[in-house]
Design an enzyme around this catalytic site. Structure first.
Site, PDB file in Angstrom:
ATOM      1  N   LEU A 101      46.344  40.103  28.232  1.00  0.00           N
ATOM      2  CA  LEU A 101      44.773  40.337  29.445  1.00  0.00           C
ATOM      3  C   LEU A 101      44.873  39.479  30.700  1.00  0.00           C
ATOM      4  O   LEU A 101      45.379  37.920  30.082  1.00  0.00           O
ATOM      5  CB  LEU A 101      43.916  39.458  27.904  1.00  0.00           C
ATOM      6  CG  LEU A 101      43.901  40.733  27.000  1.00  0.00           C
ATOM      7  CD1 LEU A 101      42.061  40.115  25.979  1.00  0.00           C
ATOM      8  CD2 LEU A 101      43.167  41.885  27.833  1.00  0.00           C
ATOM      9  N   SER A 103      42.706  38.900  34.243  1.00  0.00           N
ATOM     10  CA  SER A 103      42.019  38.208  34.800  1.00  0.00           C
ATOM     11  C   SER A 103      40.939  38.580  36.597  1.00  0.00           C
ATOM     12  O   SER A 103      42.547  38.924  37.178  1.00  0.00           O
ATOM     13  CB  SER A 103      40.960  37.043  34.711  1.00  0.00           C
ATOM     14  OG  SER A 103      39.652  37.213  35.651  1.00  0.00           O
ATOM     15  N   TYR A 132      44.262  29.394  37.991  1.00  0.00           N
ATOM     16  CA  TYR A 132      44.431  30.769  37.187  1.00  0.00           C
ATOM     17  C   TYR A 132      45.191  32.578  37.609  1.00  0.00           C
ATOM     18  O   TYR A 132      46.027  32.456  36.628  1.00  0.00           O
ATOM     19  CB  TYR A 132      43.154  30.591  36.181  1.00  0.00           C
ATOM     20  CG  TYR A 132      42.743  31.306  36.213  1.00  0.00           C
ATOM     21  CD1 TYR A 132      41.843  32.194  36.244  1.00  0.00           C
ATOM     22  CD2 TYR A 132      43.119  31.149  34.375  1.00  0.00           C
ATOM     23  CE1 TYR A 132      41.728  33.275  35.263  1.00  0.00           C
ATOM     24  CE2 TYR A 132      42.876  31.942  33.357  1.00  0.00           C
ATOM     25  CZ  TYR A 132      42.040  32.835  33.603  1.00  0.00           C
ATOM     26  OH  TYR A 132      40.690  33.737  32.727  1.00  0.00           O
ATOM     27  N   TRP A 199      23.667  27.604  42.179  1.00  0.00           N
ATOM     28  CA  TRP A 199      24.455  27.635  43.158  1.00  0.00           C
ATOM     29  C   TRP A 199      24.545  28.720  43.802  1.00  0.00           C
ATOM     30  O   TRP A 199      24.661  29.739  43.749  1.00  0.00           O
ATOM     31  CB  TRP A 199      25.626  27.403  42.055  1.00  0.00           C
ATOM     32  CG  TRP A 199      25.779  26.573  41.056  1.00  0.00           C
ATOM     33  CD1 TRP A 199      24.896  25.453  40.562  1.00  0.00           C
ATOM     34  CD2 TRP A 199      26.606  25.884  40.107  1.00  0.00           C
ATOM     35  NE1 TRP A 199      25.341  24.886  39.653  1.00  0.00           N
ATOM     36  CE2 TRP A 199      26.768  25.173  39.004  1.00  0.00           C
ATOM     37  CE3 TRP A 199      27.922  26.246  39.800  1.00  0.00           C
ATOM     38  CZ2 TRP A 199      27.606  24.942  37.839  1.00  0.00           C
ATOM     39  CZ3 TRP A 199      29.141  26.504  38.873  1.00  0.00           C
ATOM     40  CH2 TRP A 199      28.592  25.198  38.196  1.00  0.00           C
TER      41      TRP A 199
HETATM   42  N1  LIG Z   1      35.640  35.064  29.837  1.00  0.00           N
HETATM   43  C1  LIG Z   1      36.131  35.478  31.302  1.00  0.00           C
HETATM   44  O1  LIG Z   1      34.816  35.830  31.659  1.00  0.00           O
HETATM   45  C2  LIG Z   1      36.992  36.568  31.156  1.00  0.00           C
HETATM   46  C3  LIG Z   1      37.084  37.374  31.955  1.00  0.00           C
HETATM   47  C4  LIG Z   1      38.149  37.859  32.258  1.00  0.00           C
HETATM   48  C5  LIG Z   1      39.470  37.668  31.514  1.00  0.00           C
HETATM   49  N2  LIG Z   1      39.260  36.711  30.865  1.00  0.00           N
HETATM   50  C6  LIG Z   1      40.560  36.666  29.829  1.00  0.00           C
HETATM   51  O2  LIG Z   1      40.748  37.041  28.248  1.00  0.00           O
HETATM   52  C7  LIG Z   1      41.049  36.176  27.543  1.00  0.00           C
HETATM   53  C8  LIG Z   1      40.093  34.483  26.175  1.00  0.00           C
HETATM   54  O3  LIG Z   1      38.784  34.537  26.960  1.00  0.00           O
HETATM   55  P1  LIG Z   1      37.869  34.080  26.293  1.00  0.00           P
HETATM   56  O4  LIG Z   1      36.986  34.154  27.165  1.00  0.00           O
HETATM   57  O5  LIG Z   1      37.919  34.471  24.486  1.00  0.00           O
HETATM   58  O6  LIG Z   1      38.109  32.228  26.271  1.00  0.00           O
HETATM   59  P2  LIG Z   1      37.971  31.327  25.531  1.00  0.00           P
HETATM   60  O7  LIG Z   1      36.769  31.675  24.504  1.00  0.00           O
HETATM   61  O8  LIG Z   1      38.426  29.804  26.246  1.00  0.00           O
HETATM   62  O9  LIG Z   1      39.214  31.273  23.967  1.00  0.00           O
HETATM   63  C9  LIG Z   1      40.743  31.084  24.260  1.00  0.00           C
HETATM   64  C10 LIG Z   1      41.516  30.523  23.208  1.00  0.00           C
HETATM   65  O10 LIG Z   1      42.713  30.100  23.746  1.00  0.00           O
HETATM   66  C11 LIG Z   1      43.522  29.365  22.504  1.00  0.00           C
HETATM   67  N3  LIG Z   1      44.125  29.155  23.077  1.00  0.00           N
HETATM   68  C12 LIG Z   1      43.451  27.677  24.156  1.00  0.00           C
HETATM   69  N4  LIG Z   1      45.298  27.100  24.110  1.00  0.00           N
HETATM   70  C13 LIG Z   1      46.194  27.005  23.330  1.00  0.00           C
HETATM   71  C14 LIG Z   1      47.225  26.603  22.957  1.00  0.00           C
HETATM   72  N5  LIG Z   1      47.818  25.694  23.525  1.00  0.00           N
HETATM   73  N6  LIG Z   1      48.036  27.718  21.787  1.00  0.00           N
HETATM   74  C15 LIG Z   1      46.423  28.388  21.350  1.00  0.00           C
HETATM   75  N7  LIG Z   1      45.563  28.734  21.413  1.00  0.00           N
HETATM   76  C16 LIG Z   1      45.222  28.339  22.597  1.00  0.00           C
HETATM   77  C17 LIG Z   1      41.807  28.995  22.433  1.00  0.00           C
HETATM   78  O11 LIG Z   1      41.809  28.866  20.722  1.00  0.00           O
HETATM   79  P3  LIG Z   1      41.819  27.203  20.367  1.00  0.00           P
HETATM   80  O12 LIG Z   1      40.074  27.521  19.931  1.00  0.00           O
HETATM   81  O13 LIG Z   1      42.056  26.905  18.728  1.00  0.00           O
HETATM   82  O14 LIG Z   1      41.630  25.586  21.498  1.00  0.00           O
HETATM   83  C18 LIG Z   1      41.231  29.327  21.956  1.00  0.00           C
HETATM   84  O15 LIG Z   1      41.162  30.767  20.744  1.00  0.00           O
HETATM   85  C19 LIG Z   1      41.789  35.182  28.131  1.00  0.00           C
HETATM   86  O16 LIG Z   1      43.269  35.733  28.459  1.00  0.00           O
HETATM   87  C20 LIG Z   1      41.147  35.234  30.263  1.00  0.00           C
HETATM   88  O17 LIG Z   1      42.002  34.806  30.791  1.00  0.00           O
HETATM   89  C21 LIG Z   1      38.292  36.029  30.119  1.00  0.00           C
HETATM   90  C1  LIG Z   2      36.292  35.414  35.166  1.00  0.00           C
HETATM   91  C2  LIG Z   2      36.374  34.129  35.403  1.00  0.00           C
HETATM   92  O1  LIG Z   2      35.837  33.823  36.930  1.00  0.00           O
HETATM   93  C3  LIG Z   2      36.070  32.655  37.113  1.00  0.00           C
HETATM   94  O2  LIG Z   2      34.937  32.891  38.468  1.00  0.00           O
HETATM   95  P1  LIG Z   2      33.853  33.156  38.826  1.00  0.00           P
HETATM   96  O3  LIG Z   2      33.534  34.704  38.414  1.00  0.00           O
HETATM   97  O4  LIG Z   2      33.705  32.135  40.314  1.00  0.00           O
HETATM   98  O5  LIG Z   2      33.227  32.013  37.971  1.00  0.00           O
HETATM   99  P2  LIG Z   2      31.695  31.580  37.228  1.00  0.00           P
HETATM  100  O6  LIG Z   2      31.423  30.263  36.464  1.00  0.00           O
HETATM  101  O7  LIG Z   2      31.574  32.653  36.390  1.00  0.00           O
HETATM  102  O8  LIG Z   2      31.289  31.671  38.946  1.00  0.00           O
HETATM  103  C4  LIG Z   2      30.345  32.594  39.396  1.00  0.00           C
HETATM  104  C5  LIG Z   2      29.516  32.971  40.332  1.00  0.00           C
HETATM  105  O9  LIG Z   2      27.880  32.465  39.378  1.00  0.00           O
HETATM  106  C6  LIG Z   2      27.474  31.232  40.898  1.00  0.00           C
HETATM  107  N1  LIG Z   2      27.001  30.452  39.490  1.00  0.00           N
HETATM  108  C7  LIG Z   2      25.063  30.517  39.898  1.00  0.00           C
HETATM  109  N2  LIG Z   2      24.854  29.506  39.290  1.00  0.00           N
HETATM  110  C8  LIG Z   2      25.845  29.070  38.392  1.00  0.00           C
HETATM  111  C9  LIG Z   2      26.002  28.233  37.183  1.00  0.00           C
HETATM  112  O10 LIG Z   2      24.743  27.239  36.526  1.00  0.00           O
HETATM  113  N3  LIG Z   2      26.930  28.134  36.259  1.00  0.00           N
HETATM  114  C10 LIG Z   2      28.661  28.990  37.043  1.00  0.00           C
HETATM  115  N4  LIG Z   2      29.680  28.714  35.987  1.00  0.00           N
HETATM  116  N5  LIG Z   2      28.353  29.535  37.471  1.00  0.00           N
HETATM  117  C11 LIG Z   2      27.277  29.821  38.738  1.00  0.00           C
HETATM  118  C12 LIG Z   2      29.458  30.366  40.790  1.00  0.00           C
HETATM  119  O11 LIG Z   2      28.967  30.312  42.342  1.00  0.00           O
HETATM  120  C13 LIG Z   2      29.220  31.914  41.563  1.00  0.00           C
HETATM  121  O12 LIG Z   2      29.207  32.368  42.605  1.00  0.00           O
HETATM  122  C14 LIG Z   2      37.354  32.720  37.349  1.00  0.00           C
HETATM  123  O13 LIG Z   2      36.760  30.642  37.744  1.00  0.00           O
HETATM  124  C15 LIG Z   2      38.036  32.543  36.040  1.00  0.00           C
HETATM  125  O14 LIG Z   2      38.842  32.159  36.266  1.00  0.00           O
HETATM  126  C16 LIG Z   2      37.940  33.622  35.208  1.00  0.00           C
HETATM  127  O15 LIG Z   2      38.278  34.328  36.071  1.00  0.00           O
END
Ligand SMILES: NC(=O)c1ccc[n+]([C@@H]2O[C@H](COP(=O)([O-])OP(=O)(O)OC[C@H]3O[C@@H](n4cnc5c(N)ncnc54)[C@H](OP(=O)(O)O)[C@@H]3O)[C@@H](O)[C@H]2O)c1
Ligand SMILES: C[C@@H]1O[C@H](OP(=O)(O)OP(=O)(O)OC[C@H]2O[C@@H](n3cnc4c(=O)[nH]c(N)nc43)[C@H](O)[C@@H]2O)[C@@H](O)[C@H](O)[C@@H]1O
Length: 309
Positions: A101, A103, A132, A199
């Site tokens: 996965l 991003s 990242y 923000w």
């Molecule tokens: N959330 C988003 O908006 C988003 C968007 C695009 C892509 N992704 C990708 O989707 C994937 C999952 O994201 P998520 O939102 O589910 O993240 P998350 O809720 O923060 O979960 C991260 C997971 O990684 C594990 N982890 C972190 N450090 C570790 C280590 N050193 N060894 C083993 N496990 C470790 C954590 O385990 P512990 O809890 O035990 O620390 C947790 O289970 C990631 O690859 C992320 O880049 C996420």
């Molecule tokens: C998918 C994730 O996207 C992430 O970028 P990115 O979308 O800007 O990450 P977010 O924190 O979701 O912010 C998305 C947008 O929401 C605005 N925003 C407005 N209000 C808020 C608030 O209260 N909290 C937050 N967090 N944002 C806020 C922020 O300025 C930004 O333009 C990457 O930094 C990560 O690495 C990952 O790739």
């Protein structure tokens, strides 16, 4: 089928484990305490001992814009080490299938939208999450190199847009925009606050997909690979529509029932102006995201009220 799932306790990992396809499989999902993915020897030994049929790499140091800006070293080092160790060890251990996965933040900050897979590495990255993004690009390229060197394996990378849903983090220090704003607006309503801070100018645009839909896509891709269908090794996974940050605040206020006003804090970081991805490749496989924004926000708010406060 035996699956080694990294990140099983995370938002994506828990949505993957809740999926019906997973319940038909043997899923090995060690926590970071049981298996630290930054420890190369431990990762290789685990995969050699357990011999999974598929590896799904969903672990990472993950967070919103503020978390990335606070710890660029951790986001670069930890995500690079995890990606390299999991993917390279899987290859060394002879695992035939891997889903990695990435991003949408790994695209160049000024690339024309909607973003297409061939635009990776064609321009400078977004400074707020460059570490990242570099880690995600490295793991993505590793999968592609392994595919070229080993005809018998398929190491696929899925590039999701922003995600939200059950098991998300609502901690303001780390959370992405939707969970952060759900908490902010909920607390404003509870406290009778007249205004909520947005923000930036709120004109940045984001594509947020419900995490359960990503889980569905991961298993659809695995099923098609197992059936011998031709599946591209690199695919965006999104829902094809984005909204402005202002629109997200309005949608969340509607779900939460907040009637107050909003003020823009222009001192706050905004990141990329837009990162809408083109999901034509995965749509061509017959998969489409199905959860509308209002439904997803309502389900996520319910989870927040029941579990995450
Ligand atoms: N959330 C988003 O908006 C988003 C968007 C695009 C892509 N992704 C990708 O989707 C994937 C999952 O994201 P998520 O939102 O589910 O993240 P998350 O809720 O923060 O979960 C991260 C997971 O990684 C594990 N982890 C972190 N450090 C570790 C280590 N050193 N060894 C083993 N496990 C470790 C954590 O385990 P512990 O809890 O035990 O620390 C947790 O289970 C990631 O690859 C992320 O880049 C996420
Ligand atoms: C998918 C994730 O996207 C992430 O970028 P990115 O979308 O800007 O990450 P977010 O924190 O979701 O912010 C998305 C947008 O929401 C605005 N925003 C407005 N209000 C808020 C608030 O209260 N909290 C937050 N967090 N944002 C806020 C922020 O300025 C930004 O333009 C990457 O930094 C990560 O690495 C990952 O790739």
């Amino acid at each position: 089928m035996r699956i080694f799932l990294t990140g099983g306790s995370g938002m994506v990992g828990q949505n993957l484990q809740a999926h019906s396809y997973a319940r038909e499989c043997e899923v090995l999902a060690p926590s970071s305490r049981e298996l630290d993915l930054t420890d190369q020897q431990a990762v290789l030994a685990y995969i050699q001992d357990n011999r999974p049929d598929v590896v799904i790499h969903a672990a990472g140091q993950v967070g919103g814009i503020q978390a990335n800006m606070a710890d660029p070293v951790g986001f670069l080092v930890n995500n690079s080490l995890m990606g390299l160790h999991v993917i390279n060890s899987a290859c060394q251990a002879g695992v035939r299938h891997c889903v990695n996965l990435a991003s949408s933040c790994m695209y160049p900050r000024s690339a024309p939208n909607p973003l297409k897979e061939e635009q990776i590495l064609t321009g400078e990255l977004e400074p707020t999450n460059e570490g990242y993004a570099l880690a995600k690009i490295t793991a993505t390229r590793l999968c592609q190199y392994i595919n070229r060197m080993h005809d018998e394996v398929q190491y696929l990378t899925l590039i999701p847009c922003n995600l939200y849903g059950h098991h998300d983090s609502f901690d303001p220090a780390h959370s992405h925009m939707i969970p952060a704003v759900i908490r902010k607006i909920h607390e404003a309503r509870e406290q009778g606050a007249e205004t909520v801070e947005i923000w930036g100018d709120g004109e940045a645009r984001r594509e947020f997909m419900y995490a359960e839909d990503l889980a569905d896509c991961v298993f659809e891709v695995i099923a098609q690979v197992k059936a011998g269908e031709p599946v591209p090794d690199l695919m965006n996974v999104g829902l094809g529509t984005d909204y402005s940050i202002n629109e997200y605040y309005q949608a969340i206020a509607g779900v939460v029932g907040y009637m107050g006003r909003f003020e823009h804090d222009l001192s706050k970081p905004v990141g990329m102006r837009q990162k809408l991805i083109d999901s034509s490749r995965v749509n061509a496989l017959g998969w489409h995201a199905k959860t509308p924004l209002d439904d997803g926000i309502a389900k996520t708010y319910q989870f927040f009220l029941e579990e995450a406060k």
